[in-house]
Design an enzyme around this catalytic site. Structure first.
Site, short mmCIF file in Angstrom:
data_model
loop_
_atom_site.label_atom_id
_atom_site.label_comp_id
_atom_site.label_asym_id
_atom_site.label_seq_id
_atom_site.Cartn_x
_atom_site.Cartn_y
_atom_site.Cartn_z
N ARG A 118 -17.88 -0.99 3.89
CA ARG A 118 -18.75 -0.21 4.77
C ARG A 118 -18.41 1.28 4.59
NH1 ARG A 118 -17.45 -3.76 10.18
NH2 ARG A 118 -18.16 -5.78 9.38
N GLU A 161 -8.80 -5.87 7.74
CA GLU A 161 -9.63 -4.68 7.54
C GLU A 161 -8.73 -3.52 7.12
OE1 GLU A 161 -13.21 -2.82 9.99
OE2 GLU A 161 -11.29 -2.18 10.82
N HIS A 164 -14.47 1.53 5.33
CA HIS A 164 -13.88 0.26 5.77
C HIS A 164 -14.04 -0.79 4.68
CE1 HIS A 164 -14.30 1.17 10.38
NE2 HIS A 164 -13.79 2.17 9.69
N ILE A 208 -9.07 10.83 19.01
CA ILE A 208 -9.53 11.47 20.24
C ILE A 208 -10.75 10.75 20.79
CG2 ILE A 208 -10.43 13.60 21.25
CD1 ILE A 208 -7.45 13.68 20.50
N LYS A 241 -13.30 -8.24 22.59
CA LYS A 241 -14.22 -8.52 21.49
C LYS A 241 -14.93 -9.86 21.67
CE LYS A 241 -14.21 -5.14 18.46
NZ LYS A 241 -15.48 -4.50 18.01
N GLU A 299 -1.57 9.53 1.59
CA GLU A 299 -0.67 10.37 2.36
C GLU A 299 0.32 9.50 3.13
OE1 GLU A 299 0.83 14.07 3.69
OE2 GLU A 299 -0.44 13.46 2.03
N LEU A 311 0.82 -1.21 0.00
CA LEU A 311 0.00 0.00 0.00
C LEU A 311 0.85 1.26 0.00
CD1 LEU A 311 -2.82 -1.14 2.46
CD2 LEU A 311 -2.88 -1.06 -0.04
N SER A 336 -7.41 -6.63 23.38
CA SER A 336 -8.52 -6.17 22.55
C SER A 336 -9.30 -7.36 21.97
CB SER A 336 -8.01 -5.28 21.41
OG SER A 336 -7.41 -4.11 21.92
N ARG A 382 -4.50 1.07 7.84
CA ARG A 382 -5.16 2.36 7.74
C ARG A 382 -4.44 3.20 6.69
NH1 ARG A 382 -6.07 4.54 13.38
NH2 ARG A 382 -7.59 2.84 13.35
#
Length: 233
Positions: free
Chosen positions: A107, A141, A122, A155, A54, A39, A22, A50, A79
């Site tokens: 999504r 994802e 997503h 935030i 879940k 970018e 990517l 985590s 991301r």
């Protein structure tokens, strides 16, 4: 613990490979000397804490299994950050055209924002990794968003963690207003995009000229010193 290491190993491999691929998109656009919609790119494998949270949320067993892998498609997460909202669509179309991954689900939280104000696009993909035991397909994802969207989401995530997901009404409302302000900023930046691109080109050209002039002056200075001090090594 060794069982978890073996389970997560292909996810770590997938994140490492996908980050390289990517990030390569940016280099390809730069070679064409056109605006790059990418970018920068980040990636991570979801930490065990985590994953445990879940499994509690979904009511599934906290143990490495195909069932857990199917229920948690974001164990491997990438991301892609973009400058402009329009760039997101370009990145999404680029991913749709790739043959080294298969898109399972999309999504669109850009056009259909979440109630909290969250915006992002997503994509759940199936990606094959090559292991010593053969090929293994895993899900990952990919989130595509602007820098402003990412700032807001970071935030909001921190505040949700602090309040265990139960945000006070006042903070929730302020976050919603902040999300709208961030999106208006994205829209305004899109409107003046051509000016931004021209400024970026001007800066790049100025930088190249300054570096070239510095190199010429430095070479002349060295030549001058050699003439004045021919025996100096």
């Amino acid at each position: 613990m060794n069982e978890w290491k073996q389970f997560l190993a292909p996810y770590k491999q997938a994140v490492a490979e996908l980050k390289v691929k990517l990030k390569g998109l940016r280099a390809q656009y730069e070679l064409e000397n056109v605006h790059t919609p990418v970018e920068f790119v980040t990636g991570r494998v979801k930490p065990l804490a985590s994953i445990y949270d879940k499994t509690l949320e979904k009511g599934i067993a906290f143990k490495p299994s195909d069932a857990l892998a199917a229920e948690l498609p974001d164990i491997a997460g990438l991301r892609i950050m973009c400058q402009f909202v329009d760039d997101i669509g370009k990145v999404v179309q680029t991913l749709r055209n790739r043959t080294d991954m298969r898109i399972i689900e999309e999504r669109d939280y850009i056009s259909n924002k979440k109630k909290s104000g969250y915006r992002s696009f997503h994509i759940i993909i199936e990606y094959p990794v090559q292991t010593i035991h053969g090929e293994k397909s895993i899900m990952a994802e990919i989130q595509i968003r602007t820098l402003a969207m990412n700032f807001w989401a970071s935030i909001e995530h921190s505040l949700n963690y602090k309040y265990s997901g139960e945000l006070p009404d006042e903070i929730r409302h302020r976050l919603e207003r902040a999300a709208e302000a961030a999106f208006r900023l994205d829209e305004e930046m899109s409107l003046i995009r051509d000016e931004i691109h021209d400024a970026q080109k001007y800066f790049s050209a100025f930088k190249e000229t300054a570096e070239r002039d510095y190199q010429i002056r430095n070479e002349r200075r060295n030549d001058h010193n050699e003439i004045r001090n021919p025996d100096k090594k």
